[in-house]
Design a protein around this motif. Structure first.
Motif, PDB file in Angstrom:
ATOM      1  N   ALA A 376      49.467   2.225  -7.942  1.00 30.89           N
ATOM      2  CA  ALA A 376      48.842   2.963  -6.962  1.00 30.89           C
ATOM      3  C   ALA A 376      47.337   1.615  -5.997  1.00 30.89           C
ATOM      4  O   ALA A 376      47.219   1.515  -6.851  1.00 30.89           O
ATOM      5  CB  ALA A 376      48.376   4.376  -6.842  1.00 30.89           C
ATOM      6  N   GLU A 377      47.380   1.991  -5.025  1.00 30.54           N
ATOM      7  CA  GLU A 377      46.950   0.988  -3.988  1.00 30.54           C
ATOM      8  C   GLU A 377      45.434   0.914  -4.866  1.00 30.54           C
ATOM      9  O   GLU A 377      45.588   2.810  -4.371  1.00 30.54           O
ATOM     10  CB  GLU A 377      47.140   1.254  -2.785  1.00 30.54           C
ATOM     11  N   VAL A 378      44.734   0.655  -4.467  1.00 27.36           N
ATOM     12  CA  VAL A 378      43.259   0.749  -5.175  1.00 27.36           C
ATOM     13  C   VAL A 378      41.683   0.426  -3.919  1.00 27.36           C
ATOM     14  O   VAL A 378      41.936  -0.716  -2.872  1.00 27.36           O
ATOM     15  CB  VAL A 378      42.422  -0.125  -5.739  1.00 27.36           C
ATOM     16  N   ASP A 379      41.030   1.673  -2.930  1.00 27.13           N
ATOM     17  CA  ASP A 379      40.313   1.375  -2.536  1.00 27.13           C
ATOM     18  C   ASP A 379      39.619   0.196  -2.300  1.00 27.13           C
ATOM     19  O   ASP A 379      38.691  -0.331  -4.141  1.00 27.13           O
ATOM     20  CB  ASP A 379      39.120   2.620  -2.408  1.00 27.13           C
ATOM     21  N   HIS A 380      39.489  -1.038  -1.952  1.00 22.60           N
ATOM     22  CA  HIS A 380      38.340  -2.076  -2.073  1.00 22.60           C
ATOM     23  C   HIS A 380      37.263  -2.055  -2.178  1.00 22.60           C
ATOM     24  O   HIS A 380      36.477  -2.552  -3.188  1.00 22.60           O
ATOM     25  CB  HIS A 380      38.777  -2.681  -0.741  1.00 22.60           C
ATOM     26  N   LEU A 381      36.333  -0.969  -1.210  1.00 22.19           N
ATOM     27  CA  LEU A 381      35.076  -0.985  -1.909  1.00 22.19           C
ATOM     28  C   LEU A 381      34.639  -0.206  -2.977  1.00 22.19           C
ATOM     29  O   LEU A 381      33.117  -0.177  -3.415  1.00 22.19           O
ATOM     30  CB  LEU A 381      34.248   0.052  -0.358  1.00 22.19           C
ATOM     31  N   HIS A 382      35.353   0.777  -3.311  1.00 22.54           N
ATOM     32  CA  HIS A 382      35.654   1.539  -4.762  1.00 22.54           C
ATOM     33  C   HIS A 382      35.599   0.696  -5.582  1.00 22.54           C
ATOM     34  O   HIS A 382      34.406   0.288  -7.127  1.00 22.54           O
ATOM     35  CB  HIS A 382      36.366   2.540  -4.428  1.00 22.54           C
ATOM     36  N   LEU A 383      36.375  -0.705  -4.964  1.00 21.99           N
ATOM     37  CA  LEU A 383      37.001  -1.299  -6.492  1.00 21.99           C
ATOM     38  C   LEU A 383      35.637  -2.448  -6.899  1.00 21.99           C
ATOM     39  O   LEU A 383      34.788  -3.301  -7.637  1.00 21.99           O
ATOM     40  CB  LEU A 383      37.655  -2.303  -6.495  1.00 21.99           C
ATOM     41  N   THR A 384      35.436  -2.697  -5.708  1.00 21.65           N
ATOM     42  CA  THR A 384      34.359  -3.749  -5.799  1.00 21.65           C
ATOM     43  C   THR A 384      32.959  -3.295  -5.869  1.00 21.65           C
ATOM     44  O   THR A 384      31.420  -4.295  -6.872  1.00 21.65           O
ATOM     45  CB  THR A 384      34.372  -4.858  -4.442  1.00 21.65           C
ATOM     46  N   LEU A 385      32.155  -2.002  -5.174  1.00 20.44           N
ATOM     47  CA  LEU A 385      31.057  -1.433  -5.600  1.00 20.44           C
ATOM     48  C   LEU A 385      30.846  -0.602  -6.555  1.00 20.44           C
ATOM     49  O   LEU A 385      30.055  -0.266  -6.757  1.00 20.44           O
ATOM     50  CB  LEU A 385      30.558  -1.549  -4.118  1.00 20.44           C
ATOM     51  N   GLY A 386      31.804   0.284  -6.350  1.00 24.99           N
ATOM     52  CA  GLY A 386      31.884   1.474  -7.452  1.00 24.99           C
ATOM     53  C   GLY A 386      32.712   1.306  -8.946  1.00 24.99           C
ATOM     54  O   GLY A 386      33.207   2.587  -9.241  1.00 24.99           O
ATOM     55  N   TYR A 387      33.178   0.404  -8.993  1.00 25.87           N
ATOM     56  CA  TYR A 387      33.161  -0.296 -10.732  1.00 25.87           C
ATOM     57  C   TYR A 387      32.154   0.066 -10.993  1.00 25.87           C
ATOM     58  O   TYR A 387      31.294  -0.043 -11.545  1.00 25.87           O
ATOM     59  CB  TYR A 387      34.347  -1.250 -11.560  1.00 25.87           C
ATOM     60  N   ARG A 388      32.601   0.757 -12.586  1.00 27.17           N
ATOM     61  CA  ARG A 388      32.149   1.558 -13.494  1.00 27.17           C
ATOM     62  C   ARG A 388      31.922   0.540 -15.240  1.00 27.17           C
ATOM     63  O   ARG A 388      33.340   0.476 -15.238  1.00 27.17           O
ATOM     64  CB  ARG A 388      32.339   2.308 -13.699  1.00 27.17           C
TER      65      ARG A 388
END
Ligand code: FAD
Length: 512
Positions: A376-388
């Motif tokens: 699936a595609e991943v939201d860019h902002l979630h990936l760059t600032l919201g990764y755990r």
């Protein structure tokens, strides 16, 4: 045979990942030697664009403004189009991002500088901080034992031996460090072969001013890409070829010019061609990011398709991550167990990046590959600032399996990035992001002072707007323990009890 050189860390490779690692190791007083087989930093614009998180990392090195200056003129954001040609039919506008100046989530804006601008900045700063970085010096062999790593390197002056406590393999896509360690890699592999043409031409009439415009071009003559750069008149054009039928040598300047004229709808275009190189678009993930005392970073650890703009950003992220962890261990401030967190945190992240970028690749370049196996595609902002981050260096409740969140609605749970909030510290307004130079306790409850330990930085903060209390979910009672890289390591909404012992918590997190 004796060792000719002795350093704490040998970094093989002086691209974005290696230079970042060398810089942050030197900043912490670690002796570091960086080697690169190339003659200097990349002359090619290659990876363009810095995420907010990358610029936060560069801010820690004191070079954020200098890097951002390299993108001046393209500060209006990014446009991505799938089109027939620059002026022809547009099949699809993929993104139209205009969040460059959005500083609600970070004290820094995102950047548009390209790699040929960023690498020299990192090199200069790494040397200023004490790192030794030498070019035209190639790794030829690597062997490790319980106490260190012995590398054999070759320069124009001959071969010599370097003995290091640790080695960082930052030697890119075709790196040899990974092969020496026997680490394998998996993934879709090679996706496409491209000829990349760097050229000068005035195309201002064709591209949106102030924005970086990336075209994925599909027409009867060729499939390829076109993108401007932050250097006036400089552009990069790539043409896909089939290696079963052709080679890069089949694309001399004359043929590239003909195709460029089709791409730009400018039959009279006379481009000044600066360079024609072959490169492969690929998607690979190494099985491990570590073998004993050797760590892989950047493209040596994973290769992501450029359809996501994260190859360069994650190279910087990997280099930074391994550097702060190695520095803590080498300075005796953390146990060697902290190093386990590098692979535990960075490999799942790399997988998300590779998968998400591959999904973008299929959508933009290769719709014929679409199917249930495509991630699936991943939201860019979630990936760059919201990764755990999930490892032994964060205390996460086992039942809490979330891997990403919306950074605009941060939960303050351990593993996530500590949000950017403006607070008053020593009478000055600062971003919380600037407070995390070491392990830091964030609290508005003075009684936590009795429970803290000297090695834990506990700034006195005021929160006039209640934003800190809310976004860190600490209210006026709780506390959040933040790692030097700005990741929340431990969190409570409760006040301390007489038996609360942060020393034990800190020792656990640092593997002491
Ligand atoms: C043409 C092109 C266009 C690209 N476009 C984009 C883009 O738009 N967006 C994006 O995000 N990414 C892009 N990338 C990918 C991006 O450039 C890489 O992800 C990034 O360079 C990785 O950095 P790195 O430091 O890991 O490796 P590299 O930059 O590849 O650096 C490798 C280093 O290792 C050294 N080295 C290799 N072998 C040895 C050895 N045996 N001994 C000593 N030194 C050695 C090299 O000299 C070099 O210094 C592009 C790549 C290419 C080639």
């Amino acid at each position: 045979m004796g060792d000719d050189r002795r350093v704490q860390v040998l970094v093989v490779g002086a691209g974005l990942s290696g230079l970042t690692a060398a810089l942050f190791l030197a900043q912490q007083g670690v002796s570091v030697l960086g080697i690169s087989k190339h003659r200097g930093t990349s002359p090619h614009p290659k990876a363009t664009g810095q995420t907010h998180r990358t610029v936060e990392v560069l801010r820690r090195a004191g070079v954020a403004d200098e890097v951002l200056a390299g993108g001046a003129g393209l500060d209006g954001g990014l446009v991505i189009k799938v089109a027939e040609s620059l002026r022809g039919r547009v099949f699809h506008t993929v993104v139209h991002e205009d969040d460059t100046w959005d500083t609600s989530l970070s004290p820094e804006r995102s950047g548009m500088a390209s790699q040929d601008h960023v690498e020299p900045v990192l090199l200069r700063r790494a040397r200023e901080l004490g790192a030794e970085v030498v070019f035209e010096t190639e790794l030829v062999s690597l062997a490790q034992d319980d106490d260190g790593v012995t590398a054999r390197v070759r320069s124009s002056e001959g071969e010599y031996t370097v003995r290091a406590d640790y080695v960082i393999g930052a030697d890119g896509h075709r790196g040899v460090v990974r092969s020496f360690t026997g680490i394998g890699r998996q993934g879709p592999g090679e996706l496409a072969h491209h000829v990349g043409v760097v050229f000068n031409a005035d195309l201002t009439a064709h591209i949106v001013p102030d924005k970086l415009t990336l075209f994925y071009l599909r027409n009867p003559a060729f499939t390829g890409t076109f993108v401007g750069t932050n250097t006036a008149r400089r552009n990069v054009f790539t043409i896909e070829y089939d290696p079963a039928r052709e080679s890069a040598a089949d694309y001399p300047a004359r043929r590239c010019t003909e195709l460029l004229r089709i791409a730009t709808d400018a039959p009279d275009l006379e481009p000044e061609i600066l360079e024609i190189t072959a490169w492969e678009m690929a998607a690979w993930l190494s099985d491990r990011f570590r073998a004993g005392r050797v760590f892989l970073v950047g493209d040596a650890a994973k290769v992501t398709p450029p359809t996501g703009g994260l190859g360069g950003n994650t190279a910087i992220g990997d280099g930074y991550d391994i550097a702060w962890k190695l520095a803590e261990v080498l300075k005796g401030e953390a146990g060697v167990g902290l190093l386990d967190s590098y692979e535990a945190e960075r490999r799942p992240y790399a997988k998300l990046v590779v998968d998400g970028s591959y999904a973008n690749y299929v959508q933009r370049f290769a719709p014929h590959l679409a199917g249930p196996d495509v991630p699936a595609e991943v939201d860019h902002l979630h990936l760059t600032l919201g990764y755990r981050c999930r490892s032994n260096a964060v205390l996460i409740d086992d039942t809490d399996t979330a891997l990403m969140e919306d950074p605009a609605n941060p939960s303050a749970r351990p593993g996530f990035r500590a949000p950017h909030v403006m607070v008053t510290h020593n009478g000055t307004e600062v971003s919380t992001v600037d407070l995390f130079t070491t392990w830091t306790l964030i609290t508005l409850n003075p009684s936590w002072r009795a429970a803290t330990v000297p090695s834990l930085h506990t700034p006195t903060l005021t929160d006039p707007t209640d934003t800190l209390a809310k976004l860190y979910n600490i209210g006026l009672t709780g506390a959040a323990l933040i790692r030097p890289d700005g990741v929340i390591a431990w969190h409570t909404t409760n006040p301390p009890t007489p038996t609360t012992n942060l020393s034990t918590t800190l020792h656990t997190l640092k593997s002491l």
